[in-house]
Design a protein around this motif. Structure first.
Motif, PDB file in Angstrom:
ATOM      1  N   GLN A 283       0.991  -1.007   0.599  1.00  0.00           N
ATOM      2  CA  GLN A 283       0.112   0.002  -0.197  1.00  0.00           C
ATOM      3  C   GLN A 283       0.780   1.026   0.105  1.00  0.00           C
ATOM      4  OE1 GLN A 283      -2.441  -0.426   3.211  1.00  0.00           O
ATOM      5  NE2 GLN A 283      -4.013  -2.148   1.489  1.00  0.00           N
ATOM      6  N   LEU A 284       1.633   0.786  -0.772  1.00  0.00           N
ATOM      7  CA  LEU A 284       3.257   2.301  -1.205  1.00  0.00           C
ATOM      8  C   LEU A 284       2.291   2.989  -2.896  1.00  0.00           C
ATOM      9  CD1 LEU A 284       5.487   0.303   0.506  1.00  0.00           C
ATOM     10  CD2 LEU A 284       4.407   2.827   1.529  1.00  0.00           C
ATOM     11  N   SER A 285       3.043   3.989  -3.006  1.00  0.00           N
ATOM     12  CA  SER A 285       2.985   4.335  -4.867  1.00  0.00           C
ATOM     13  C   SER A 285       4.353   3.992  -4.520  1.00  0.00           C
ATOM     14  CB  SER A 285       3.690   6.568  -3.881  1.00  0.00           C
ATOM     15  OG  SER A 285       4.137   6.757  -4.035  1.00  0.00           O
ATOM     16  N   SER A 286       3.943   3.875  -6.373  1.00  0.00           N
ATOM     17  CA  SER A 286       4.992   2.925  -7.222  1.00  0.00           C
ATOM     18  C   SER A 286       5.923   4.010  -7.376  1.00  0.00           C
ATOM     19  CB  SER A 286       4.724   2.773  -8.899  1.00  0.00           C
ATOM     20  OG  SER A 286       3.082   1.840  -8.328  1.00  0.00           O
ATOM     21  N   SER A 287       5.821   5.438  -6.886  1.00  0.00           N
ATOM     22  CA  SER A 287       7.028   5.421  -7.051  1.00  0.00           C
ATOM     23  C   SER A 287       7.851   6.215  -6.017  1.00  0.00           C
ATOM     24  CB  SER A 287       6.726   8.128  -7.325  1.00  0.00           C
ATOM     25  OG  SER A 287       5.952   7.951  -6.763  1.00  0.00           O
ATOM     26  N   LEU A 288       7.452   6.046  -4.859  1.00  0.00           N
ATOM     27  CA  LEU A 288       8.105   5.920  -3.814  1.00  0.00           C
ATOM     28  C   LEU A 288       8.916   4.573  -3.712  1.00  0.00           C
ATOM     29  CD1 LEU A 288       8.433   6.613  -0.893  1.00  0.00           C
ATOM     30  CD2 LEU A 288       6.852   5.102  -0.137  1.00  0.00           C
ATOM     31  N   VAL A 289       8.248   3.793  -4.308  1.00  0.00           N
ATOM     32  CA  VAL A 289       9.122   2.424  -4.057  1.00  0.00           C
ATOM     33  C   VAL A 289      10.220   2.326  -5.292  1.00  0.00           C
ATOM     34  CG1 VAL A 289       8.843  -0.871  -5.068  1.00  0.00           C
ATOM     35  CG2 VAL A 289       7.069   0.947  -3.391  1.00  0.00           C
ATOM     36  N   SER A 290       9.722   2.256  -6.542  1.00  0.00           N
ATOM     37  CA  SER A 290      11.122   3.216  -6.996  1.00  0.00           C
ATOM     38  C   SER A 290      12.118   3.642  -6.429  1.00  0.00           C
ATOM     39  CB  SER A 290      10.540   3.599  -8.759  1.00  0.00           C
ATOM     40  OG  SER A 290       9.558   2.169  -9.029  1.00  0.00           O
ATOM     41  N   HIS A 291      11.952   4.607  -5.638  1.00  0.00           N
ATOM     42  CA  HIS A 291      12.922   5.459  -5.000  1.00  0.00           C
ATOM     43  C   HIS A 291      13.760   4.308  -3.946  1.00  0.00           C
ATOM     44  CE1 HIS A 291      14.719   8.763  -2.860  1.00  0.00           C
ATOM     45  NE2 HIS A 291      14.395   8.527  -1.460  1.00  0.00           N
ATOM     46  N   HIS A 292      12.979   4.110  -3.111  1.00  0.00           N
ATOM     47  CA  HIS A 292      14.258   2.933  -2.543  1.00  0.00           C
ATOM     48  C   HIS A 292      14.280   1.738  -2.935  1.00  0.00           C
ATOM     49  CE1 HIS A 292      12.566   4.626   1.704  1.00  0.00           C
ATOM     50  NE2 HIS A 292      11.263   4.518   0.899  1.00  0.00           N
ATOM     51  N   LEU A 293      14.248   1.366  -4.324  1.00  0.00           N
ATOM     52  CA  LEU A 293      14.413   0.401  -5.120  1.00  0.00           C
ATOM     53  C   LEU A 293      16.123   0.716  -5.524  1.00  0.00           C
ATOM     54  CD1 LEU A 293      11.519  -1.865  -6.477  1.00  0.00           C
ATOM     55  CD2 LEU A 293      13.310  -2.890  -4.595  1.00  0.00           C
ATOM     56  N   ARG A 294      15.636   1.978  -6.111  1.00  0.00           N
ATOM     57  CA  ARG A 294      17.293   2.873  -6.445  1.00  0.00           C
ATOM     58  C   ARG A 294      17.821   2.482  -5.314  1.00  0.00           C
ATOM     59  NH1 ARG A 294      13.802   5.342  -9.115  1.00  0.00           N
ATOM     60  NH2 ARG A 294      13.231   7.537  -7.865  1.00  0.00           N
ATOM     61  N   LEU A 295      17.728   2.950  -4.185  1.00  0.00           N
ATOM     62  CA  LEU A 295      18.671   2.704  -3.242  1.00  0.00           C
ATOM     63  C   LEU A 295      19.399   1.609  -3.234  1.00  0.00           C
ATOM     64  CD1 LEU A 295      17.313   5.127  -0.518  1.00  0.00           C
ATOM     65  CD2 LEU A 295      19.262   6.111  -2.326  1.00  0.00           C
ATOM     66  N   LEU A 296      18.596   0.706  -2.949  1.00  0.00           N
ATOM     67  CA  LEU A 296      18.666  -0.127  -2.286  1.00  0.00           C
ATOM     68  C   LEU A 296      19.444  -1.449  -3.805  1.00  0.00           C
ATOM     69  CD1 LEU A 296      14.653  -0.953  -1.257  1.00  0.00           C
ATOM     70  CD2 LEU A 296      17.219  -1.606   0.323  1.00  0.00           C
ATOM     71  N   ARG A 297      19.202  -0.957  -4.585  1.00  0.00           N
ATOM     72  CA  ARG A 297      20.059  -1.675  -5.588  1.00  0.00           C
ATOM     73  C   ARG A 297      21.429  -1.215  -6.001  1.00  0.00           C
ATOM     74  NH1 ARG A 297      17.970  -0.644 -12.079  1.00  0.00           N
ATOM     75  NH2 ARG A 297      20.330   0.002 -11.941  1.00  0.00           N
ATOM     76  N   ALA A 298      21.158   0.202  -6.125  1.00  0.00           N
ATOM     77  CA  ALA A 298      22.883   0.626  -5.540  1.00  0.00           C
ATOM     78  C   ALA A 298      23.735  -0.139  -4.737  1.00  0.00           C
ATOM     79  CB  ALA A 298      22.887   2.239  -5.587  1.00  0.00           C
ATOM     80  N   ALA A 299      23.723  -0.468  -3.356  1.00  0.00           N
ATOM     81  CA  ALA A 299      23.969  -0.922  -2.576  1.00  0.00           C
ATOM     82  C   ALA A 299      24.127  -2.203  -2.911  1.00  0.00           C
ATOM     83  CB  ALA A 299      23.137  -1.081  -1.367  1.00  0.00           C
ATOM     84  N   ARG A 300      23.823  -3.402  -4.080  1.00  0.00           N
ATOM     85  CA  ARG A 300      23.471  -4.300  -4.005  1.00  0.00           C
ATOM     86  C   ARG A 300      22.573  -5.141  -3.083  1.00  0.00           C
ATOM     87  NH1 ARG A 300      29.606  -4.681  -4.139  1.00  0.00           N
ATOM     88  NH2 ARG A 300      29.059  -6.724  -3.040  1.00  0.00           N
TER      89      ARG A 300
END
Length: 105
Positions: free
Chosen positions: A48-65
């Protein structure tokens, strides 16, 4: 016995990983990626989050591997980056589920 890094850069990198995972929203996102690769829209809907918020967090998580992405057509699916991430989170979930031994100091 596993040797642990004692260098400042390694400790700082490990602290950064735990800092990223210390955010409840990011942790929920990573946990949703553990079982099977999952699309941003499915993560957003399930949490129950916005796709843009999830995408933002996923960018950070992907950058950290912590997570990895794989494109299938127009959709991008996310999963845990490797077995280490899955293992650490699974182990910690088991740890908090254990009853207290009563031997707390």
């Amino acid at each position: 016995m596993t040797s642990y890094p004692e260098s400042d850069p390694a400790i700082a990198q490990l602290a950064d990983l735990f800092h990223l995972l210390g955010d409840p929203t990011r942790l929920r996102i990573v946990l949703s990626c553990l079982r099977t690769p999952i699309a941003v829209s499915d993560i957003a809907g399930g949490l129950q989050l916005s796709s843009s918020l999830v995408s933002h967090h996923l960018r950070l998580l992907r950058a950290a591997r912590i997570v990895k992405s794989e494109r299938h057509g127009k959709q991008v699916f996310y999963s845990a980056a490797d077995a280490h991430i899955s293992g650490v989170l699974s182990d910690m979930l088991e740890h908090i589920a254990e009853p207290s031994s009563g031997n707390d100091a």
